[in-house]
Design a protein around this motif. Structure first.
Motif, PDB file in Angstrom:
ATOM      1  N   VAL A 153      39.194  38.541  36.694  1.00  0.00           N
ATOM      2  CA  VAL A 153      40.105  37.711  37.479  1.00  0.00           C
ATOM      3  C   VAL A 153      41.385  38.441  37.883  1.00  0.00           C
ATOM      4  CG1 VAL A 153      41.274  36.681  35.494  1.00  0.00           C
ATOM      5  CG2 VAL A 153      41.141  35.409  37.645  1.00  0.00           C
ATOM      6  N   GLN A 154      41.891  39.338  37.031  1.00  0.00           N
ATOM      7  CA  GLN A 154      43.109  40.053  37.401  1.00  0.00           C
ATOM      8  C   GLN A 154      42.859  40.999  38.574  1.00  0.00           C
ATOM      9  OE1 GLN A 154      44.917  42.475  34.330  1.00  0.00           O
ATOM     10  NE2 GLN A 154      46.915  42.350  35.304  1.00  0.00           N
ATOM     11  N   LYS A 155      41.714  41.688  38.539  1.00  0.00           N
ATOM     12  CA  LYS A 155      41.347  42.572  39.643  1.00  0.00           C
ATOM     13  C   LYS A 155      41.165  41.762  40.922  1.00  0.00           C
ATOM     14  CE  LYS A 155      37.760  45.890  40.983  1.00  0.00           C
ATOM     15  NZ  LYS A 155      36.486  46.541  40.557  1.00  0.00           N
ATOM     16  N   PHE A 156      40.488  40.612  40.813  1.00  0.00           N
ATOM     17  CA  PHE A 156      40.282  39.738  41.963  1.00  0.00           C
ATOM     18  C   PHE A 156      41.618  39.231  42.506  1.00  0.00           C
ATOM     19  CE2 PHE A 156      39.829  35.175  43.181  1.00  0.00           C
ATOM     20  CZ  PHE A 156      39.261  35.374  44.422  1.00  0.00           C
ATOM     21  N   TYR A 157      42.491  38.810  41.610  1.00  0.00           N
ATOM     22  CA  TYR A 157      43.808  38.295  42.009  1.00  0.00           C
ATOM     23  C   TYR A 157      44.586  39.351  42.795  1.00  0.00           C
ATOM     24  CZ  TYR A 157      48.412  36.067  41.472  1.00  0.00           C
ATOM     25  OH  TYR A 157      49.639  35.498  41.700  1.00  0.00           O
ATOM     26  N   ASN A 158      44.568  40.588  42.300  1.00  0.00           N
ATOM     27  CA  ASN A 158      45.332  41.661  42.951  1.00  0.00           C
ATOM     28  C   ASN A 158      44.759  42.024  44.316  1.00  0.00           C
ATOM     29  OD1 ASN A 158      47.066  41.830  40.750  1.00  0.00           O
ATOM     30  ND2 ASN A 158      45.862  43.429  39.742  1.00  0.00           N
ATOM     31  N   GLN A 159      43.451  41.884  44.476  1.00  0.00           N
ATOM     32  CA  GLN A 159      42.837  42.236  45.760  1.00  0.00           C
ATOM     33  C   GLN A 159      43.103  41.192  46.842  1.00  0.00           C
ATOM     34  OE1 GLN A 159      38.724  43.410  45.693  1.00  0.00           O
ATOM     35  NE2 GLN A 159      38.983  44.758  43.921  1.00  0.00           N
ATOM     36  N   CYS A 160      43.443  39.969  46.428  1.00  0.00           N
ATOM     37  CA  CYS A 160      43.674  38.889  47.394  1.00  0.00           C
ATOM     38  C   CYS A 160      45.139  38.853  47.817  1.00  0.00           C
ATOM     39  CB  CYS A 160      43.248  37.545  46.806  1.00  0.00           C
ATOM     40  SG  CYS A 160      41.477  37.398  46.567  1.00  0.00           S
TER      41      CYS A 160
ATOM     42  N   ASN B 188      42.997  34.506  50.497  1.00  0.00           N
ATOM     43  CA  ASN B 188      44.203  35.202  50.045  1.00  0.00           C
ATOM     44  C   ASN B 188      45.483  34.510  50.504  1.00  0.00           C
ATOM     45  OD1 ASN B 188      43.034  36.115  52.573  1.00  0.00           O
ATOM     46  ND2 ASN B 188      44.706  37.595  52.717  1.00  0.00           N
ATOM     47  N   PHE B 189      45.443  33.780  51.622  1.00  0.00           N
ATOM     48  CA  PHE B 189      46.661  33.153  52.139  1.00  0.00           C
ATOM     49  C   PHE B 189      47.182  32.052  51.224  1.00  0.00           C
ATOM     50  CE2 PHE B 189      44.882  34.322  56.553  1.00  0.00           C
ATOM     51  CZ  PHE B 189      45.427  35.588  56.462  1.00  0.00           C
ATOM     52  N   ALA B 190      46.276  31.421  50.472  1.00  0.00           N
ATOM     53  CA  ALA B 190      46.682  30.317  49.597  1.00  0.00           C
ATOM     54  C   ALA B 190      47.059  30.780  48.198  1.00  0.00           C
ATOM     55  CB  ALA B 190      45.559  29.284  49.508  1.00  0.00           C
ATOM     56  N   ARG B 191      46.904  32.066  47.913  1.00  0.00           N
ATOM     57  CA  ARG B 191      47.098  32.547  46.545  1.00  0.00           C
ATOM     58  C   ARG B 191      48.466  32.230  45.969  1.00  0.00           C
ATOM     59  NH1 ARG B 191      47.715  38.750  44.900  1.00  0.00           N
ATOM     60  NH2 ARG B 191      49.874  38.159  45.385  1.00  0.00           N
ATOM     61  N   ASP B 192      49.504  32.478  46.729  1.00  0.00           N
ATOM     62  CA  ASP B 192      50.870  32.298  46.217  1.00  0.00           C
ATOM     63  C   ASP B 192      51.453  30.936  46.566  1.00  0.00           C
ATOM     64  OD1 ASP B 192      50.653  34.848  45.242  1.00  0.00           O
ATOM     65  OD2 ASP B 192      51.750  35.792  46.898  1.00  0.00           O
ATOM     66  N   GLY B 193      50.663  30.083  47.191  1.00  0.00           N
ATOM     67  CA  GLY B 193      51.176  28.781  47.611  1.00  0.00           C
ATOM     68  C   GLY B 193      50.863  27.656  46.646  1.00  0.00           C
ATOM     69  N   MET B 194      50.199  27.973  45.533  1.00  0.00           N
ATOM     70  CA  MET B 194      49.846  26.947  44.543  1.00  0.00           C
ATOM     71  C   MET B 194      49.751  27.602  43.181  1.00  0.00           C
ATOM     72  SD  MET B 194      45.744  26.376  45.306  1.00  0.00           S
ATOM     73  CE  MET B 194      46.024  25.882  47.005  1.00  0.00           C
TER      74      MET B 194
ATOM     75  N   PRO C  15      48.167  38.231  49.988  1.00  0.00           N
ATOM     76  CA  PRO C  15      48.429  37.356  51.147  1.00  0.00           C
ATOM     77  C   PRO C  15      48.912  38.112  52.383  1.00  0.00           C
ATOM     78  CG  PRO C  15      49.363  36.424  49.139  1.00  0.00           C
ATOM     79  CD  PRO C  15      48.948  37.817  48.804  1.00  0.00           C
ATOM     80  N   GLU C  16      49.377  39.346  52.191  1.00  0.00           N
ATOM     81  CA  GLU C  16      49.849  40.134  53.328  1.00  0.00           C
ATOM     82  C   GLU C  16      48.707  40.756  54.129  1.00  0.00           C
ATOM     83  OE1 GLU C  16      53.009  40.217  54.234  1.00  0.00           O
ATOM     84  OE2 GLU C  16      53.436  38.869  52.565  1.00  0.00           O
ATOM     85  N   LYS C  17      47.502  40.724  53.564  1.00  0.00           N
ATOM     86  CA  LYS C  17      46.345  41.293  54.260  1.00  0.00           C
ATOM     87  C   LYS C  17      45.743  40.261  55.219  1.00  0.00           C
ATOM     88  CE  LYS C  17      45.113  44.502  50.551  1.00  0.00           C
ATOM     89  NZ  LYS C  17      44.050  44.941  49.601  1.00  0.00           N
ATOM     90  N   GLU C  18      44.737  40.705  55.995  1.00  0.00           N
ATOM     91  CA  GLU C  18      44.078  39.804  56.938  1.00  0.00           C
ATOM     92  C   GLU C  18      43.201  38.804  56.187  1.00  0.00           C
ATOM     93  OE1 GLU C  18      42.306  41.638  60.396  1.00  0.00           O
ATOM     94  OE2 GLU C  18      43.353  43.506  59.962  1.00  0.00           O
ATOM     95  N   ASN C  19      42.537  37.931  56.967  1.00  0.00           N
ATOM     96  CA  ASN C  19      41.643  36.928  56.356  1.00  0.00           C
ATOM     97  C   ASN C  19      40.619  37.602  55.452  1.00  0.00           C
ATOM     98  OD1 ASN C  19      42.544  34.486  57.746  1.00  0.00           O
ATOM     99  ND2 ASN C  19      41.798  35.505  59.597  1.00  0.00           N
ATOM    100  N   LEU C  20      40.593  37.220  54.185  1.00  0.00           N
ATOM    101  CA  LEU C  20      39.665  37.808  53.232  1.00  0.00           C
ATOM    102  C   LEU C  20      38.683  36.759  52.709  1.00  0.00           C
ATOM    103  CD1 LEU C  20      42.073  40.071  51.136  1.00  0.00           C
ATOM    104  CD2 LEU C  20      40.492  40.780  52.943  1.00  0.00           C
ATOM    105  N   CYS C  21      37.500  37.229  52.327  1.00  0.00           N
ATOM    106  CA  CYS C  21      36.462  36.363  51.754  1.00  0.00           C
ATOM    107  C   CYS C  21      36.018  36.952  50.422  1.00  0.00           C
ATOM    108  CB  CYS C  21      35.247  36.278  52.680  1.00  0.00           C
ATOM    109  SG  CYS C  21      35.571  35.628  54.329  1.00  0.00           S
TER     110      CYS C  21
END
Length: 253
Positions: free
Chosen positions: A34-41, A79-85, A43-49
Motif C-alpha cells: 500500500v505504501q508503494k501504491f500510495y506513492n505512485q498515485c 490519484n486526483f482523490a488521494r489527498d482530498g479525503m 495527484p500532480e500526475k495525469e489520470n492514473l488507473c
C-alpha cells in the motif's frame, strides 16, 4: 498493457483463474504494497488507473490509448482523490472500483466467448464465493467476526485446539493460527466459516496445514508466507502489526 499479453481465457475455469490472478494483484497493491501504491498515485500526475494483472501483480499506469480498449478499463484518475479525503477512505474507494472492474473484465470474457446462462451463473457463483477486495481491505469480510469470535473461544481453553503449541502463553499461540470450529455447529455454518476464512493479503481461503498470524491492530488474519513471518519469528513478536497497519501509521506521521 502487460496484462493483455497473457493467453486469453476462454472457459469458465480459465476466466475465473484470470479473475483470481488480477484480484490477488489488486489486494497486494491495497494491503502489503500500500505504501508503494500510495506513492505512485501522485495527484500532480495525469489520470492514473490501478491495473491488476493475471500473474498476481499490479501496476499504476495511464489508460490505454486505443478506443475502444481491448478490455474494460478500471476507474480513471484515482490519484486526483488521494489527498482530498482520509487515506483509509481513499483506499476503500479504490477497492470498490477495483471490485467493479474485476467483474466487468470477467463478464466481458464471458460475453466475448458466448457463455450461456449456466456458464454465467457458474462463473458468478465462483466469484461470489470469494470476499470482495473492499470487504477484505475494510475488515468487513465475514471472516473477521468468525475468526475473532473463534480466537476468543480458543483462548479460554487450551484443550479446544488439536494442534501442539510451543511453550508460550495460549493467548499468543492462538493468535498465530486460526483456531478450530466447534464440533456441534451445523454443517452449513461450518461450510460458511470455511469459505469466509481468508488471508488479508492474498484473499485465499484458510488451509489447516498453513501457518497464519493475526494482526493486533486490524484483527485480520494472514498467511505467514504472505507477510514474511515464520513460526519461529512469530514466537518473538509480542504485538504484531500487518504491513498495511504499519504503513498507515507511517503515512499519517
Amino acid at each position: 498493457m502487460e496484462g493483455i499479453q497473457n493467453p486469453t481465457p476462454r472457459t469458465v475455469e480459465e476466466v475465473f483463474s484470470d479473475f483470481r490472478g488480477r484480484r490477488a494483484g489488486l489486494l497486494k497493491a491495497l494491503s502489503t504494497d500500500v505504501q508503494k501504491f500510495y506513492n505512485q498515485c501522485d495527484p500532480e500526475k495525469e489520470n492514473l488507473c490501478l491495473y491488476g494483472l493475471p500473474n498476481e501483480s499490479w501496476e499504476v499506469n495511464l489508460p490505454v490509448e486505443e478506443v475502444p480498449p481491448e478490455l474494460p478499463e478500471p476507474a480513471l484518475g484515482i490519484n486526483f482523490a488521494r489527498d482530498g479525503m482520509p487515506e483509509k477512505d481513499w483506499i476503500a474507494l479504490v477497492a470498490v472500483h477495483s471490485d467493479s472492474w474485476l467483474i466487468s473484465v470477467a463478464f466481458y470474457f464471458g460475453a466475448r466467448f458466448g457463455f450461456g446462462k449456466n456458464e454465467r451463473k457458474r462463473l458468478f457463483q465462483m466469484i461470489n464465493d470469494l470476499p470482495t477486495i473492499y470487504e477484505i481491505i475494510t475488515g468487513n469480510a465475514k471472516q473477521s467476526k468468525d475468526l475473532s469470535a473463534a480466537n476468543h473461544n480458543s483462548s479460554k481453553s487450551k484443550s479446544s485446539s488439536g494442534k501442539p503449541r510451543h511453550s508460550e502463553s495460549h493467548t499468543k499461540a492462538s493468535k498465530m493460527s486460526p483456531p478450530p470450529r466447534d464440533e456441534d455447529e451445523s454443517g452449513d455454518d461450518e461450510e460458511d466459516d470455511e469459505q469466509g476464512a481468508v488471508c488479508g493479503a492474498c484473499g485465499d481461503n484458510y488451509g489447516g496445514d498453513e501457518f497464519w498470524i493475526c494482526c493486533d491492530a486490524c484483527e485480520k488474519w494472514f498467511h505467514g508466507k504472505c507477510v514474511k513471518i515464520t513460526p519461529a519469528k512469530a514466537e518473538h513478536i509480542k504485538h504484531y502489526k500487518c504491513p498495511s497497519c504499519s504503513t498507515n501509521k507511517k503515512i499519517k506521521t
